[in-house]
Design a protein around this motif. Structure first.
Motif, short mmCIF file in Angstrom:
data_model
loop_
_atom_site.label_atom_id
_atom_site.label_comp_id
_atom_site.label_asym_id
_atom_site.label_seq_id
_atom_site.Cartn_x
_atom_site.Cartn_y
_atom_site.Cartn_z
N LYS A 221 0.83 -1.21 0.00
CA LYS A 221 0.00 0.00 0.00
C LYS A 221 0.86 1.25 0.00
N VAL A 222 1.83 1.31 0.92
CA VAL A 222 2.72 2.47 0.98
C VAL A 222 3.54 2.58 -0.31
N ALA A 223 4.02 1.45 -0.81
CA ALA A 223 4.82 1.45 -2.04
C ALA A 223 4.01 1.98 -3.22
N ASN A 224 2.74 1.62 -3.29
CA ASN A 224 1.88 2.14 -4.36
C ASN A 224 1.64 3.63 -4.20
N GLY A 254 -19.51 -8.02 -2.68
CA GLY A 254 -19.27 -8.03 -1.25
C GLY A 254 -18.41 -9.17 -0.76
N LYS A 255 -17.92 -10.00 -1.67
CA LYS A 255 -17.08 -11.14 -1.28
C LYS A 255 -15.72 -10.66 -0.79
N GLU A 256 -15.25 -11.26 0.30
CA GLU A 256 -13.94 -10.92 0.86
C GLU A 256 -12.84 -11.32 -0.12
N CYS A 257 -11.95 -10.36 -0.40
CA CYS A 257 -10.82 -10.61 -1.31
C CYS A 257 -9.52 -10.17 -0.65
N SER A 258 -8.43 -10.72 -1.10
CA SER A 258 -7.14 -10.30 -0.58
C SER A 258 -6.79 -8.92 -1.11
N THR A 259 -5.92 -8.23 -0.39
CA THR A 259 -5.46 -6.92 -0.84
C THR A 259 -4.78 -7.03 -2.20
N GLN A 260 -4.02 -8.09 -2.39
CA GLN A 260 -3.34 -8.30 -3.67
C GLN A 260 -4.33 -8.45 -4.81
N THR A 261 -5.43 -9.15 -4.56
CA THR A 261 -6.46 -9.31 -5.59
C THR A 261 -7.06 -7.97 -5.97
N ILE A 262 -7.34 -7.14 -4.96
CA ILE A 262 -7.91 -5.81 -5.21
C ILE A 262 -6.93 -4.95 -6.00
N GLU A 263 -5.66 -4.99 -5.61
CA GLU A 263 -4.64 -4.21 -6.31
C GLU A 263 -4.53 -4.63 -7.77
N GLN A 264 -4.49 -5.92 -8.01
CA GLN A 264 -4.39 -6.43 -9.38
C GLN A 264 -5.63 -6.09 -10.19
N PHE A 265 -6.80 -6.15 -9.54
CA PHE A 265 -8.04 -5.77 -10.22
C PHE A 265 -7.99 -4.33 -10.67
#
Length: 298
Positions: A221-224, A254-265
């Motif tokens: 998150k900070v790196a982005n 509303g499905k729980e996703c990883s932070t990495q999944t959200i970033e890639q999306f």
């Protein structure tokens, strides 16, 4: 956009798609003080600026034409056509419509890399007012006096040479808490060339993130955030808890996703405009109303 040099002021008329308050207060920078409505004192690249906006006129007070051309024009990203960015994003994704309409005047600032790096390390688990307080304390104690408005004094953010010699104890005295060793490591990495500003500028976003997370306490998150606000990588898509919830709600039912999944999306969905989309989506941190409205309209 029409630029006029009037005595000591720079007056920018016919300014479209820019709002000073929205731009400064959207969470991308922390080195400013609000004086009145769309009236701010701020510090960037070691210089103080008093900026006021009246409708579509931006006034940079006591500013030379040289400083405008060499610093503030780029800092506020005034030459970029934000209407085209909005059109692209709306064509790509109508879920952004209300956010873009509400936050129509946000520009992504071109900030100084080292200050952004340290500021977003400080930002972890902190609200914006507290982040600003810490940035102010660090600047007052270890920066240089650069200007004053009324009773408010402004100081430059300390450069890497100064920060390199600060101890964890000195940083903790500025209320940095558990972030003090991370700040020390960041200053060391930059000072010793372990993390190179020039290399980061020329790297793609994946390489940039990979290099930045070598610093202790710097995650994705900070790196982005550093990539987006301090290095000009506009495809970066920072994910905090609010962006995560918003994207899950709007795009994953509303499905729980990883932070990495959200970033890639975010990077795949919005491409080179990921950072702009993130700034508009960040408006959702205050309300999910637009998400509800868009869901109903589908």
């Amino acid at each position: 956009m029409k630029v006029i040099v009037d005595s000591k002021d720079i007056i920018i008329k016919e300014l479209n798609d820019f709002d000073l308050g929205q731009t400064l207060e959207c969470g991308q920078c922390f080195h400013f003080t609000k004086i009145g409505h769309n009236d701010y004192g701020l510090v960037a690249y070691g210089k103080f600026l008093h900026a006021v906006q009246q409708e579509n006129v931006l006034i940079l007070k006591d500013t030379s034409a040289d400083d405008y051309q060499s610093l503030w024009r780029s800092y506020f990203d005034l030459d970029r056509d934000y209407s085209k960015i909005k059109q692209y994003l709306l064509k790509k994704d109508k879920k952004l419509k209300e956010a873009i309409e509400m936050m129509w005047g946000v520009h992504i600032l071109n900030q100084e890399f080292f200050e952004v790096l340290i500021s977003f390390i400080i930002s972890q688990n902190k609200q914006i007012p507290h982040i600003k307080q810490i940035v102010t304390q660090v600047s007052k104690k270890y920066g240089k006096f650069v200007g004053q408005m009324n009773d408010v004094k402004f100081y430059s953010f300390p450069d890497v040479d100064m920060m390199y010699h600060l101890t964890e104890g000195e940083l903790r005295a500025c209320k940095t808490g558990f972030r003090a060793p991370y700040i020390c490591d960041a200053a060391r990495c930059v000072k010793e060339g372990i993390v190179s500003y020039e290399n980061l500028l020329n790297a793609d976003i994946k390489q940039c993130i990979h290099e930045l997370i070598q610093i202790k306490g710097v995650g994705n998150k900070v790196a982005n955030c550093v990539s987006l606000f301090g290095l000009g990588h506009r495809e970066a898509f920072p994910v905090d808890v609010w962006i995560k919830r918003i994207v899950e709600y709007l795009y994953f039912d509303g499905k729980e996703c990883s932070t990495q999944t959200i970033e890639q999306f975010g990077q795949k969905q919005f491409g080179v405009y990921g950072g702009y989309a993130q700034q508009y989506l960040f408006y959702y941190r205050k309300t999910v109303k637009m998400g509800l409205n868009n869901k109903k309209s589908q």
